[in-house]
Write an enzyme that holds these catalytic residues in place. Structure first.
Site, PDB file in Angstrom:
ATOM      1  N   HIS A 123       0.715  29.507  27.898  1.00 29.03           N
ATOM      2  CA  HIS A 123       0.052  28.326  28.432  1.00 29.03           C
ATOM      3  C   HIS A 123      -1.274  28.103  27.705  1.00 29.03           C
ATOM      4  O   HIS A 123      -1.997  29.044  27.397  1.00 29.03           O
ATOM      5  CB  HIS A 123      -0.229  28.501  29.925  1.00 29.03           C
ATOM      6  CG  HIS A 123       1.002  28.633  30.758  1.00 29.03           C
ATOM      7  ND1 HIS A 123       1.591  29.844  31.012  1.00 29.03           N
ATOM      8  CD2 HIS A 123       1.764  27.688  31.375  1.00 29.03           C
ATOM      9  CE1 HIS A 123       2.663  29.650  31.766  1.00 29.03           C
ATOM     10  NE2 HIS A 123       2.803  28.356  31.997  1.00 29.03           N
ATOM     11  N   GLU A 182      -4.335  29.674  29.234  1.00 24.34           N
ATOM     12  CA  GLU A 182      -4.594  31.102  29.032  1.00 24.34           C
ATOM     13  C   GLU A 182      -5.579  31.329  27.882  1.00 24.34           C
ATOM     14  O   GLU A 182      -6.070  32.444  27.697  1.00 24.34           O
ATOM     15  CB  GLU A 182      -3.287  31.845  28.735  1.00 24.34           C
ATOM     16  CG  GLU A 182      -2.327  31.883  29.922  1.00 24.34           C
ATOM     17  CD  GLU A 182      -1.013  32.543  29.559  1.00 24.34           C
ATOM     18  OE1 GLU A 182      -0.934  33.781  29.590  1.00 24.34           O
ATOM     19  OE2 GLU A 182      -0.057  31.816  29.232  1.00 24.34           O
TER      20      GLU A 182
END
Ligand code: HPA
Length: 276
Positions: A87, A90
């Site tokens: 993601h 992140e």
């Protein structure tokens, strides 16, 4: 931002590593979203490779994401399943987030089934619904293709007018009834996260045409289209988006709904392997 040459050489190293280990090259890629990992159990003659072992692969950190590529057969189709995705929230760059899609491309994958957990904006949706993505809104503020074009992999200005292949959507709609899925389709808006949206942001997204909202998928879909892949996208509505109901959002609710729907979802994706 890394150079075209550097990116291609990383890609070639990941490819050689995988080619030596997999029994057959995949034709279809499948990305499993939050808590929807059980599909990997269906894969026959499987070879499982941890992301951490693949040269230049980022490593997944989020709870509920296993972080491995599973190669093998489902319904006699050669597949590669991403169990756990990267993601943007992140902290990965867009190029890192989409690196696995490029790896799939250079392994010969020509079609991608992308799944995700999403908040429902369309008031007709209910937690637990599986929705076919018909289009998206990129609200992440970034595009994974920014920078010099990887001209060996796709065009500078790729067309996204059919980012989610209409033939494939028709084929998917043709089997929804046998899977007891209401034939909903919707527009997916991608936000960068990791905070959930505010009620005002959700009202904004609704006005501009979004039916569901999430924090993934769009980067991968852009890159898959650039690479000439057909794409089918499915959202699992795990919660109603902020402000739609008079209640707070929680990651626990998202995971619980995803778990509740897992079987239905897995059967549906298995069914898709027969028709796509
Ligand atoms: N917003 C953003 N991402 C999400 C949501 C949401 O409500 N639910 C699951 N992923």
């Amino acid at each position: 931002m890394i150079s075209e040459k550097e990116y291609n050489s990383k890609l070639a190293e990941a490819r050689s590593y995988l080619i030596e280990r997999v029994p057959s090259l995949p034709e279809l890629g499948i990305i499993l979203g939050s808590g929807l990992g059980a599909f990997a159990d269906l894969v026959k003659d499987k070879v499982t490779i941890s992301y951490k072992d693949i040269p230049h692969f980022p490593v997944s950190t989020v709870e509920g994401h296993a972080g491995k590529l599973v190669f093998g057969k489902v319904e006699d189709r050669s597949v590669v399943v991403m169990q756990g995705r990267f993601h943007y929230y992140e902290g990965y760059t867009m190029q890192e987030v989409t690196f696995p899609i490029r790896v799939m491309q250079v392994l010969g994958v020509t079609g991608l089934v992308v799944t995700n957990a999403a908040g429902g904006i369309n008031p007709e949706f209910r937690p637990g619904d599986l929705i076919l993505i018909k289009d998206h809104l990129n609200m992440m503020g970034e595009n994974p293709l920014r920078g010099s074009n990887l001209s060996n992999l796709g065009p500078r200005f790729p067309d996204l007018s059919e980012g989610y292949n209409s033939e494939w959507r028709k084929k998917a709609l043709a089997i929804v009834q046998e899977h007891e899925i209401h034939p909903h389709e919707g527009v997916y808006a991608a936000m960068s996260g990791p905070s959930y949206e505010t009620p005002a942001e959700i009202r904004h997204l609704r006005v501009i045409g979004a039916d569901m909202v999430g924090m993934s998928t769009v980067p991968e879909v852009i890159v898959a289209n650039h690479g000439g892949m057909k794409v089918l996208g499915i959202s699992c509505v795990t919660n109603m988006a902020a402000g739609i109901l008079p209640q707070k959002l929680s990651h626990t609710e998202v995971m619980e709904t995803a778990e509740r729907v897992e079987k239905k979802f897995v059967n549906f994706v298995q069914g898709l392997m027969r028709v796509l």
